[in-house]
Write a protein that holds these residues in place. Structure first.
Motif, mmCIF file in Angstrom:
data_model
loop_
_atom_site.group_PDB
_atom_site.id
_atom_site.type_symbol
_atom_site.label_atom_id
_atom_site.label_comp_id
_atom_site.label_asym_id
_atom_site.label_seq_id
_atom_site.Cartn_x
_atom_site.Cartn_y
_atom_site.Cartn_z
ATOM 1 N N LEU A 228 -1.981 14.743 -0.753
ATOM 2 C CA LEU A 228 -3.377 14.810 -0.311
ATOM 3 C C LEU A 228 -4.295 14.067 -1.269
ATOM 4 O O LEU A 228 -5.221 13.374 -0.846
ATOM 5 C CB LEU A 228 -3.807 16.269 -0.166
ATOM 6 N N LEU A 229 -4.016 14.216 -2.559
ATOM 7 C CA LEU A 229 -4.829 13.538 -3.571
ATOM 8 C C LEU A 229 -4.762 12.022 -3.431
ATOM 9 O O LEU A 229 -5.756 11.324 -3.613
ATOM 10 C CB LEU A 229 -4.364 13.964 -4.976
ATOM 11 N N PHE A 230 -3.582 11.510 -3.067
ATOM 12 C CA PHE A 230 -3.390 10.059 -2.952
ATOM 13 C C PHE A 230 -3.383 9.581 -1.501
ATOM 14 O O PHE A 230 -2.907 8.476 -1.212
ATOM 15 C CB PHE A 230 -2.100 9.637 -3.663
ATOM 16 N N SER A 231 -3.894 10.404 -0.596
ATOM 17 C CA SER A 231 -4.026 10.061 0.825
ATOM 18 C C SER A 231 -2.695 9.696 1.481
ATOM 19 O O SER A 231 -2.623 8.785 2.305
ATOM 20 C CB SER A 231 -5.028 8.910 1.006
ATOM 21 N N VAL A 232 -1.657 10.401 1.111
ATOM 22 C CA VAL A 232 -0.354 10.226 1.748
ATOM 23 C C VAL A 232 -0.256 11.289 2.838
ATOM 24 O O VAL A 232 -0.498 12.471 2.571
ATOM 25 C CB VAL A 232 0.797 10.393 0.728
ATOM 26 N N VAL B 24 5.200 13.328 3.207
ATOM 27 C CA VAL B 24 5.560 14.069 1.995
ATOM 28 C C VAL B 24 6.610 15.124 2.319
ATOM 29 O O VAL B 24 7.628 15.245 1.623
ATOM 30 C CB VAL B 24 4.321 14.727 1.338
ATOM 31 N N LEU B 25 6.391 15.866 3.395
ATOM 32 C CA LEU B 25 7.358 16.894 3.792
ATOM 33 C C LEU B 25 8.699 16.278 4.179
ATOM 34 O O LEU B 25 9.760 16.836 3.883
ATOM 35 C CB LEU B 25 6.799 17.746 4.928
ATOM 36 N N SER B 26 8.664 15.112 4.811
ATOM 37 C CA SER B 26 9.909 14.416 5.153
ATOM 38 C C SER B 26 10.677 14.031 3.896
ATOM 39 O O SER B 26 11.905 14.179 3.844
ATOM 40 C CB SER B 26 9.616 13.161 5.976
ATOM 41 N N GLY C 132 12.371 7.650 1.323
ATOM 42 C CA GLY C 132 10.999 7.464 0.860
ATOM 43 C C GLY C 132 10.528 6.028 1.022
ATOM 44 O O GLY C 132 9.394 5.784 1.459
ATOM 45 N N MET C 133 11.405 5.088 0.696
ATOM 46 C CA MET C 133 11.041 3.677 0.876
ATOM 47 C C MET C 133 10.880 3.360 2.359
ATOM 48 O O MET C 133 9.966 2.628 2.744
ATOM 49 C CB MET C 133 12.106 2.773 0.249
ATOM 50 N N GLY C 134 11.752 3.927 3.197
ATOM 51 C CA GLY C 134 11.652 3.723 4.645
ATOM 52 C C GLY C 134 10.375 4.307 5.224
ATOM 53 O O GLY C 134 9.870 3.823 6.233
ATOM 54 N N LEU C 135 9.855 5.341 4.569
ATOM 55 C CA LEU C 135 8.590 5.946 5.006
ATOM 56 C C LEU C 135 7.376 5.155 4.518
ATOM 57 O O LEU C 135 6.243 5.489 4.836
ATOM 58 C CB LEU C 135 8.490 7.388 4.496
ATOM 59 N N GLY C 136 7.627 4.103 3.728
ATOM 60 C CA GLY C 136 6.539 3.264 3.226
ATOM 61 C C GLY C 136 5.787 3.857 2.052
ATOM 62 O O GLY C 136 4.648 3.479 1.788
ATOM 63 N N LEU C 137 6.414 4.757 1.323
ATOM 64 C CA LEU C 137 5.766 5.390 0.184
ATOM 65 C C LEU C 137 5.923 4.529 -1.064
ATOM 66 O O LEU C 137 6.885 3.763 -1.195
ATOM 67 C CB LEU C 137 6.358 6.783 -0.058
ATOM 68 N N HIS C 138 5.003 4.656 -1.971
ATOM 69 C CA HIS C 138 5.055 3.923 -3.239
ATOM 70 C C HIS C 138 6.214 4.463 -4.081
ATOM 71 O O HIS C 138 6.415 5.684 -4.145
ATOM 72 C CB HIS C 138 3.725 4.084 -3.990
ATOM 73 N N VAL D 93 8.075 10.726 -8.457
ATOM 74 C CA VAL D 93 7.376 11.946 -8.880
ATOM 75 C C VAL D 93 7.686 13.102 -7.927
ATOM 76 O O VAL D 93 8.037 14.202 -8.368
ATOM 77 C CB VAL D 93 5.852 11.706 -8.991
ATOM 78 N N VAL D 94 7.578 12.862 -6.629
ATOM 79 C CA VAL D 94 7.832 13.934 -5.659
ATOM 80 C C VAL D 94 9.281 14.396 -5.740
ATOM 81 O O VAL D 94 9.563 15.600 -5.783
ATOM 82 C CB VAL D 94 7.470 13.488 -4.225
#
Length: 179
Positions: free
Chosen positions: A33-37, A42-44, A60-66, A72-73
């Motif tokens: 939420l803090l980083f507008s994800v 996040v739950l996935s 995580g990479m497939g979800l397009g996350l940094h 960290v997650v």
């Protein structure tokens, strides 16, 4: 069975669930939420980490996350689960006479080898990287061998960060793995 032991066991069980929920779920969602994800992403990633362990880096990479967010997650999920597993194992040790006898026997055997007691937790760096053993078994191994809890959590987490970081580099194409 003594009622006080049952109540203590239930209390510790809820404590393990609370630790896992707060560290492995609530904190990552708040970071998202803090980083507008999006919360769904996040739950996935959390669920993928629970199921696929370090291989969730690819999800995580497939979800397009940094990549840093992924690391960290995934590390928060790892720490939350490791701490919860320790709580559960400690509860079993307190509740079961058989487990008490086994851990006492293990402690006596380990006392004969002070060098193992002092440095063995460092071997836990490697265990999260091994497909057969992985994260969950490495915690149990450290606990069964009665290695220092803080050292064990540190070294399991260090191994986790190393393997997850490596897999993120593979997912980014920086490192190529040829089989």
């Amino acid at each position: 069975m003594d009622r006080a032991r049952v109540v203590s066991g239930v209390r510790k069980g809820f404590r393990a669930i609370a630790i896992a929920f707060v560290v492995a779920t609530l904190v990552p969602v708040l970071l998202g939420l803090l980083f507008s994800v999006p919360v769904g992403r996040v739950l996935s990633l959390i669920v993928a980490t629970l199921l696929l362990q370090a291989n969730a880096a690819f999800v995580g990479m497939g979800l397009g996350l940094h990549p840093v967010f992924i690391l960290v997650v995934m590390t928060l999920v790892e720490v939350g689960i490791v701490l919860a597993i320790y709580e559960i194992l400690d509860t079993f040790a307190e509740q079961s006479e058989r487990v008490k006898r086994f851990t006492k026997s293990t402690e006596e055997k380990m006392a004969r080898y002070p060098i193992l007691q002092r440095y063995s937790a460092a071997t836990l760096i490697v265990l999260p990287m091994l497909p057969v053993i992985g994260l969950y078994s490495s915690v149990v191994i450290g606990w069964l061998l009665r290695w220092d809890k803080l050292q064990s959590v540190f070294f399991v987490t260090l191994g986790w960060v190393l393997v997850t970081g490596f897999l993120l580099l593979v997912a980014l194409g920086i490192v190529r793995v040829v089989f």
